[in-house]
Design a protein around this motif. Structure first.
Motif, PDB file in Angstrom:
ATOM      1  N   ILE A  52      50.409  47.638  52.029  1.00 14.69           N
ATOM      2  CA  ILE A  52      50.116  47.218  51.210  1.00 14.69           C
ATOM      3  C   ILE A  52      50.216  46.344  51.117  1.00 14.69           C
ATOM      4  CG2 ILE A  52      51.847  47.968  49.200  1.00 14.69           C
ATOM      5  CD1 ILE A  52      48.003  48.646  48.550  1.00 14.69           C
ATOM      6  N   THR A  53      51.646  45.804  51.467  1.00 14.72           N
ATOM      7  CA  THR A  53      51.794  44.423  51.515  1.00 14.72           C
ATOM      8  C   THR A  53      50.320  43.927  52.302  1.00 14.72           C
ATOM      9  OG1 THR A  53      53.871  44.966  52.787  1.00 14.72           O
ATOM     10  CG2 THR A  53      54.108  44.415  50.259  1.00 14.72           C
ATOM     11  N   ASN A  54      50.957  44.136  53.178  1.00  9.16           N
ATOM     12  CA  ASN A  54      49.780  43.005  54.203  1.00  9.16           C
ATOM     13  C   ASN A  54      48.603  43.607  53.890  1.00  9.16           C
ATOM     14  OD1 ASN A  54      51.821  42.580  56.328  1.00  9.16           O
ATOM     15  ND2 ASN A  54      50.858  45.232  57.627  1.00  9.16           N
ATOM     16  N   ILE A  55      48.250  44.150  53.061  1.00  8.46           N
ATOM     17  CA  ILE A  55      46.496  43.738  52.694  1.00  8.46           C
ATOM     18  C   ILE A  55      46.438  43.121  51.608  1.00  8.46           C
ATOM     19  CG2 ILE A  55      44.593  45.348  51.734  1.00  8.46           C
ATOM     20  CD1 ILE A  55      46.126  47.589  53.004  1.00  8.46           C
ATOM     21  N   LEU A  56      47.062  43.317  51.398  1.00  9.85           N
ATOM     22  CA  LEU A  56      47.227  42.200  49.835  1.00  9.85           C
ATOM     23  C   LEU A  56      47.025  41.355  49.936  1.00  9.85           C
ATOM     24  CD1 LEU A  56      49.370  44.319  47.200  1.00  9.85           C
ATOM     25  CD2 LEU A  56      46.921  43.472  47.180  1.00  9.85           C
ATOM     26  N   LEU A  57      48.498  40.646  51.262  1.00 11.90           N
ATOM     27  CA  LEU A  57      49.131  39.167  51.231  1.00 11.90           C
ATOM     28  C   LEU A  57      47.391  38.518  52.353  1.00 11.90           C
ATOM     29  CD1 LEU A  57      52.431  39.657  52.617  1.00 11.90           C
ATOM     30  CD2 LEU A  57      51.563  38.382  50.759  1.00 11.90           C
ATOM     31  N   THR A  58      46.917  39.079  53.308  1.00  9.41           N
ATOM     32  CA  THR A  58      45.777  38.207  53.775  1.00  9.41           C
ATOM     33  C   THR A  58      44.205  38.276  53.049  1.00  9.41           C
ATOM     34  OG1 THR A  58      44.137  39.017  55.931  1.00  9.41           O
ATOM     35  CG2 THR A  58      45.255  41.057  54.335  1.00  9.41           C
TER      36      THR A  58
ATOM     37  N   LEU B 270      45.871  44.740  41.240  1.00 14.24           N
ATOM     38  CA  LEU B 270      45.587  45.158  42.259  1.00 14.24           C
ATOM     39  C   LEU B 270      44.363  45.465  42.904  1.00 14.24           C
ATOM     40  CD1 LEU B 270      47.274  46.653  44.998  1.00 14.24           C
ATOM     41  CD2 LEU B 270      47.567  49.025  43.198  1.00 14.24           C
ATOM     42  N   TRP B 271      43.862  46.071  41.757  1.00 10.30           N
ATOM     43  CA  TRP B 271      42.555  46.745  42.392  1.00 10.30           C
ATOM     44  C   TRP B 271      41.357  45.423  42.381  1.00 10.30           C
ATOM     45  CZ3 TRP B 271      40.223  50.405  44.030  1.00 10.30           C
ATOM     46  CH2 TRP B 271      41.797  52.172  44.290  1.00 10.30           C
ATOM     47  N   HIS B 272      41.546  44.650  41.679  1.00  9.81           N
ATOM     48  CA  HIS B 272      40.738  43.574  41.963  1.00  9.81           C
ATOM     49  C   HIS B 272      40.886  42.888  43.250  1.00  9.81           C
ATOM     50  CE1 HIS B 272      38.777  39.891  40.359  1.00  9.81           C
ATOM     51  NE2 HIS B 272      39.371  38.936  41.655  1.00  9.81           N
ATOM     52  N   LEU B 273      42.055  42.871  43.800  1.00  5.91           N
ATOM     53  CA  LEU B 273      42.150  42.636  44.811  1.00  5.91           C
ATOM     54  C   LEU B 273      41.409  43.850  46.175  1.00  5.91           C
ATOM     55  CD1 LEU B 273      45.163  40.445  44.893  1.00  5.91           C
ATOM     56  CD2 LEU B 273      43.272  39.171  45.134  1.00  5.91           C
ATOM     57  N   LEU B 274      41.788  44.423  45.658  1.00  6.98           N
ATOM     58  CA  LEU B 274      40.724  45.453  46.887  1.00  6.98           C
ATOM     59  C   LEU B 274      39.610  45.787  47.046  1.00  6.98           C
ATOM     60  CD1 LEU B 274      43.799  48.427  46.133  1.00  6.98           C
ATOM     61  CD2 LEU B 274      43.431  46.920  48.093  1.00  6.98           C
ATOM     62  N   ASN B 275      38.969  45.456  45.426  1.00  8.14           N
ATOM     63  CA  ASN B 275      37.898  45.365  45.627  1.00  8.14           C
ATOM     64  C   ASN B 275      37.033  44.427  46.174  1.00  8.14           C
ATOM     65  OD1 ASN B 275      37.743  47.810  43.750  1.00  8.14           O
ATOM     66  ND2 ASN B 275      37.462  47.010  41.399  1.00  8.14           N
ATOM     67  N   TYR B 276      37.617  43.303  46.177  1.00 11.64           N
ATOM     68  CA  TYR B 276      37.007  42.042  47.122  1.00 11.64           C
ATOM     69  C   TYR B 276      37.277  42.101  48.251  1.00 11.64           C
ATOM     70  CZ  TYR B 276      37.173  37.132  48.455  1.00 11.64           C
ATOM     71  OH  TYR B 276      36.518  35.654  49.037  1.00 11.64           O
TER      72      TYR B 276
ATOM     73  N   GLU C 160      37.315  44.531  49.673  1.00 12.29           N
ATOM     74  CA  GLU C 160      35.567  45.572  50.489  1.00 12.29           C
ATOM     75  C   GLU C 160      34.539  45.555  50.781  1.00 12.29           C
ATOM     76  OE1 GLU C 160      35.065  50.769  49.027  1.00 12.29           O
ATOM     77  OE2 GLU C 160      34.897  48.932  47.979  1.00 12.29           O
ATOM     78  N   LEU C 161      34.742  43.790  50.460  1.00 14.06           N
ATOM     79  CA  LEU C 161      33.537  42.851  50.173  1.00 14.06           C
ATOM     80  C   LEU C 161      33.838  42.616  51.914  1.00 14.06           C
ATOM     81  CD1 LEU C 161      32.572  41.984  46.562  1.00 14.06           C
ATOM     82  CD2 LEU C 161      31.347  44.149  47.837  1.00 14.06           C
ATOM     83  N   ILE C 162      34.383  41.763  51.753  1.00 18.32           N
ATOM     84  CA  ILE C 162      35.139  40.823  52.650  1.00 18.32           C
ATOM     85  C   ILE C 162      36.200  40.848  53.626  1.00 18.32           C
ATOM     86  CG2 ILE C 162      34.760  38.680  51.119  1.00 18.32           C
ATOM     87  CD1 ILE C 162      38.659  39.558  52.616  1.00 18.32           C
ATOM     88  N   ASN C 163      36.057  42.483  53.854  1.00 17.19           N
ATOM     89  CA  ASN C 163      36.894  43.297  55.331  1.00 17.19           C
ATOM     90  C   ASN C 163      38.326  42.625  54.724  1.00 17.19           C
ATOM     91  OD1 ASN C 163      34.646  43.805  55.936  1.00 17.19           O
ATOM     92  ND2 ASN C 163      34.429  43.115  58.212  1.00 17.19           N
TER      93      ASN C 163
END
Length: 220
Positions: free
Chosen positions: A105-111, A181-187, A189-192
């Motif tokens: 989750i940290t790798n996903i969030l940081l990128t 968290l969900w705001h960034l996850l939703n983003y 999903e749009l931009i990879n």
């Protein structure tokens, strides 16, 4: 994409008259209008040396505020194409890029934060992103991971990336962090996510596997 599968590995032969689909995500109203205007009236294109017809199947317009929607406390991220995360050196400059293939989750969030801050800009809601990453490290658990690191080639070079799915669970009640968290996850999903988006890496789909908010009182 061909028959619902992302094409990323090697060369592909598609039978005549079969459909290929692609998605373009544009951030910014002016760029979006330029894209739509550019596609208007375009019917025939060449893909390599092959004549093809082009059809716009749909357009979805989202505002940044639309991404403040919260999913469940347990969710699965499916990696439809390989994902990898470039890591900075901590001992001077190195000649080759080092990649991490763990979809934490940290790798996903940081990128995602890196892309978001460059393209959208961090508003007041996300200025505390280092604390969000620390919170996620402590309160977003990896419950399951299925997949493997696959090898593919791009521009004649071998490339590696993780493919599969990862299930996470939020064990905190802190609503402000859950919303961030969900705001960034939703983003995402749009931009990879990850490194190599421009060559089709890091395409994801998020599936909520349980409803409601997290059920633990541990969050701080």
């Amino acid at each position: 994409m061909h028959n619902g599968r992302v094409l990323f590995r090697g060369d592909h032969v598609v039978p005549p008259n079969e459909e290929l689909r692609f998605r373009v995500t544009v951030v910014g109203e002016s760029l979006g209008l330029r894209l739509l205007n550019g596609l208007e009236g375009v019917k025939n294109v060449k893909v390599g040396s092959v004549d093809a017809s082009l059809s716009v199947l749909g357009v979805e317009v989202l505002r940044i505020d639309d991404l403040w929607r919260v999913g469940g406390s347990r969710f699965r991220i499916e990696f439809l194409s390989p994902v990898r995360f470039a890591k900075r050196s901590t001992m001077g400059r190195r000649r080759r890029v080092r990649f991490d293939f763990c979809p934490s989750i940290t790798n996903i969030l940081l990128t995602t934060i890196n892309h978001y801050s460059t393209v959208v800009g961090l508003g007041s809601e996300l200025k505390s992103w280092p604390y969000l990453v620390r919170w996620a490290y402590n309160y977003v658990y990896m419950r399951d991971m299925r997949g493997r690191v696959v090898a593919t080639r791009h521009a004649g070079r071998p490339e590696l990336g993780f493919m599969g799915s990862v299930e996470f669970e939020i064990v905190s009640r802190r609503q402000s962090r859950i919303q961030q968290l969900w705001h960034l996850l939703n983003y995402a999903e749009l931009i990879n996510v990850g490194t190599g988006r421009s060559m089709g890496f890091g395409m994801i789909r998020i599936v909520t596997t349980s409803q409601g908010q997290a059920g633990s009182s541990q969050g701080r």
